[in-house]
Scaffold this motif. Structure first.
Motif, PDB file in Angstrom:
ATOM      1  N   UNK A   1       0.814  -1.212   0.000  1.00 46.25           N
ATOM      2  CA  UNK A   1       0.000   0.000   0.000  1.00 46.25           C
ATOM      3  C   UNK A   1       0.846   1.259   0.000  1.00 46.25           C
ATOM      4  N   UNK A   2       1.914   1.260   0.757  1.00 44.30           N
ATOM      5  CA  UNK A   2       2.812   2.419   0.799  1.00 44.30           C
ATOM      6  C   UNK A   2       3.485   2.621  -0.554  1.00 44.30           C
ATOM      7  N   UNK A   3       3.953   1.533  -1.155  1.00 52.12           N
ATOM      8  CA  UNK A   3       4.590   1.620  -2.476  1.00 52.12           C
ATOM      9  C   UNK A   3       3.600   2.102  -3.522  1.00 52.12           C
ATOM     10  N   UNK A   4       2.384   1.576  -3.491  1.00 46.77           N
ATOM     11  CA  UNK A   4       1.361   1.986  -4.470  1.00 46.77           C
ATOM     12  C   UNK A   4       1.019   3.462  -4.315  1.00 46.77           C
ATOM     13  N   UNK A   5       0.943   3.938  -3.084  1.00 50.80           N
ATOM     14  CA  UNK A   5       0.657   5.348  -2.845  1.00 50.80           C
ATOM     15  C   UNK A   5       1.772   6.233  -3.401  1.00 50.80           C
ATOM     16  N   UNK A   6       3.020   5.836  -3.176  1.00 51.59           N
ATOM     17  CA  UNK A   6       4.153   6.591  -3.718  1.00 51.59           C
ATOM     18  C   UNK A   6       4.168   6.578  -5.240  1.00 51.59           C
ATOM     19  N   UNK A   7       3.845   5.428  -5.833  1.00 48.67           N
ATOM     20  CA  UNK A   7       3.787   5.326  -7.287  1.00 48.67           C
ATOM     21  C   UNK A   7       2.713   6.254  -7.840  1.00 48.67           C
ATOM     22  N   UNK A   8       1.572   6.313  -7.168  1.00 43.12           N
ATOM     23  CA  UNK A   8       0.486   7.185  -7.617  1.00 43.12           C
ATOM     24  C   UNK A   8       0.900   8.650  -7.558  1.00 43.12           C
ATOM     25  N   UNK A   9       1.622   9.025  -6.518  1.00 43.98           N
ATOM     26  CA  UNK A   9       2.082  10.409  -6.387  1.00 43.98           C
ATOM     27  C   UNK A   9       3.071  10.763  -7.499  1.00 43.98           C
ATOM     28  N   UNK A  10       3.986   9.861  -7.794  1.00 43.88           N
ATOM     29  CA  UNK A  10       4.989  10.112  -8.839  1.00 43.88           C
ATOM     30  C   UNK A  10       4.317  10.223 -10.205  1.00 43.88           C
ATOM     31  N   UNK A  11       3.403   9.311 -10.502  1.00 40.71           N
ATOM     32  CA  UNK A  11       2.743   9.360 -11.817  1.00 40.71           C
ATOM     33  C   UNK A  11       1.850  10.584 -11.948  1.00 40.71           C
ATOM     34  N   UNK A  12       1.199  11.012 -10.881  1.00 40.66           N
ATOM     35  CA  UNK A  12       0.378  12.224 -10.927  1.00 40.66           C
ATOM     36  C   UNK A  12       1.248  13.438 -11.190  1.00 40.66           C
ATOM     37  N   UNK A  13       2.388  13.520 -10.517  1.00 39.44           N
ATOM     38  CA  UNK A  13       3.305  14.638 -10.730  1.00 39.44           C
ATOM     39  C   UNK A  13       3.836  14.643 -12.169  1.00 39.44           C
ATOM     40  N   UNK A  14       4.205  13.473 -12.679  1.00 34.25           N
ATOM     41  CA  UNK A  14       4.714  13.395 -14.054  1.00 34.25           C
ATOM     42  C   UNK A  14       3.630  13.795 -15.050  1.00 34.25           C
ATOM     43  N   UNK A  15       2.390  13.399 -14.800  1.00 27.22           N
ATOM     44  CA  UNK A  15       1.288  13.757 -15.694  1.00 27.22           C
ATOM     45  C   UNK A  15       1.062  15.264 -15.689  1.00 27.22           C
ATOM     46  N   UNK A  16       1.123  15.897 -14.504  1.00 27.61           N
ATOM     47  CA  UNK A  16       0.950  17.349 -14.411  1.00 27.61           C
ATOM     48  C   UNK A  16       2.063  18.079 -15.155  1.00 27.61           C
ATOM     49  N   UNK A  17       3.300  17.603 -15.003  1.00 30.03           N
ATOM     50  CA  UNK A  17       4.424  18.226 -15.704  1.00 30.03           C
ATOM     51  C   UNK A  17       4.284  18.074 -17.211  1.00 30.03           C
ATOM     52  N   UNK A  18       3.838  16.909 -17.683  1.00 28.74           N
ATOM     53  CA  UNK A  18       3.650  16.697 -19.120  1.00 28.74           C
ATOM     54  C   UNK A  18       2.547  17.597 -19.657  1.00 28.74           C
ATOM     55  N   UNK A  19       1.476  17.770 -18.890  1.00 25.70           N
ATOM     56  CA  UNK A  19       0.393  18.654 -19.327  1.00 25.70           C
ATOM     57  C   UNK A  19       0.863  20.107 -19.369  1.00 25.70           C
ATOM     58  N   UNK A  20       1.697  20.513 -18.406  1.00 24.65           N
ATOM     59  CA  UNK A  20       2.217  21.880 -18.392  1.00 24.65           C
ATOM     60  C   UNK A  20       3.135  22.116 -19.584  1.00 24.65           C
ATOM     61  N   UNK A  21       3.993  21.117 -19.907  1.00 24.82           N
ATOM     62  CA  UNK A  21       4.870  21.259 -21.074  1.00 24.82           C
ATOM     63  C   UNK A  21       4.052  21.336 -22.367  1.00 24.82           C
ATOM     64  N   UNK A  22       3.009  20.540 -22.473  1.00 26.00           N
ATOM     65  CA  UNK A  22       2.158  20.559 -23.674  1.00 26.00           C
ATOM     66  C   UNK A  22       1.440  21.893 -23.797  1.00 26.00           C
ATOM     67  N   UNK A  23       0.966  22.426 -22.696  1.00 26.84           N
ATOM     68  CA  UNK A  23       0.291  23.730 -22.710  1.00 26.84           C
ATOM     69  C   UNK A  23       1.255  24.827 -23.107  1.00 26.84           C
ATOM     70  N   UNK A  24       2.489  24.738 -22.587  1.00 25.54           N
ATOM     71  CA  UNK A  24       3.528  25.720 -22.925  1.00 25.54           C
ATOM     72  C   UNK A  24       3.889  25.633 -24.395  1.00 25.54           C
ATOM     73  N   UNK A  25       3.994  24.402 -24.911  1.00 24.71           N
ATOM     74  CA  UNK A  25       4.329  24.192 -26.327  1.00 24.71           C
ATOM     75  C   UNK A  25       3.232  24.766 -27.233  1.00 24.71           C
ATOM     76  N   UNK A  26       1.993  24.575 -26.858  1.00 28.55           N
ATOM     77  CA  UNK A  26       0.870  25.102 -27.667  1.00 28.55           C
ATOM     78  C   UNK A  26       0.827  26.618 -27.607  1.00 28.55           C
ATOM     79  N   UNK A  27       1.198  27.197 -26.474  1.00 25.96           N
ATOM     80  CA  UNK A  27       1.182  28.650 -26.338  1.00 25.96           C
ATOM     81  C   UNK A  27       2.259  29.280 -27.237  1.00 25.96           C
ATOM     82  N   UNK A  28       3.374  28.585 -27.448  1.00 25.55           N
ATOM     83  CA  UNK A  28       4.448  29.097 -28.309  1.00 25.55           C
ATOM     84  C   UNK A  28       4.081  29.004 -29.782  1.00 25.55           C
ATOM     85  N   UNK A  29       3.179  28.101 -30.122  1.00 20.06           N
ATOM     86  CA  UNK A  29       2.825  27.892 -31.534  1.00 20.06           C
ATOM     87  C   UNK A  29       1.889  28.929 -32.062  1.00 20.06           C
TER      88      UNK A  29
END
Length: 105
Positions: free
Chosen positions: A77-105
């Motif tokens: 359970x502890x490992x799964x919770x940590x994995x969920x936090x890491x994947x959520x953070x990575x997803x947020x960063x990817x969405x921010x990069x995509x939004x930034x990329x679209x704003x430059x276009x």
């Protein structure tokens, strides 16, 4: 955790052998240590193929379940919770990069 599980498996199987080897309701499931190891492995996997224990065997079975839950379920359970936090953070960063990329276009 693996070494601890191996030690627990052998210890509990030995205790089941001591407590249940003369129980006629078990039909030889615990008449030797190898048979006891086999049945204990099944128990540790969550199946209870034989369940007509003596009172001491019932106490041992409950204790084994409690220990196994604490040994495996809590860390998983502890490992799964940590994995969920890491994947959520990575997803947020990817969405921010995509939004930034679209704003430059």
């Amino acid at each position: 955790t693996g070494v601890l599980a191996l030690i627990l498996w052998i210890a509990v199987a030995s205790l089941f052998w001591l407590l249940e080897r003369d129980n006629p309701n078990m039909e030889g499931a615990f008449d030797s240590v190898p048979n006891s190891l086999f049945m204990t492995a099944i128990f540790m996997g969550g199946e209870w193929a034989r369940s007509d224990f003596t009172p001491a065997g019932k106490v041992l079975g409950i204790a084994m379940c409690w220990i196994i839950i604490n040994l495996f379920a809590v860390p998983i359970g502890i490992i799964a919770s940590g994995f969920e936090q890491v994947t959520t953070q990575a997803r947020k960063e990817a969405m921010a990069r995509e939004k930034e990329r679209r704003a430059k276009s």
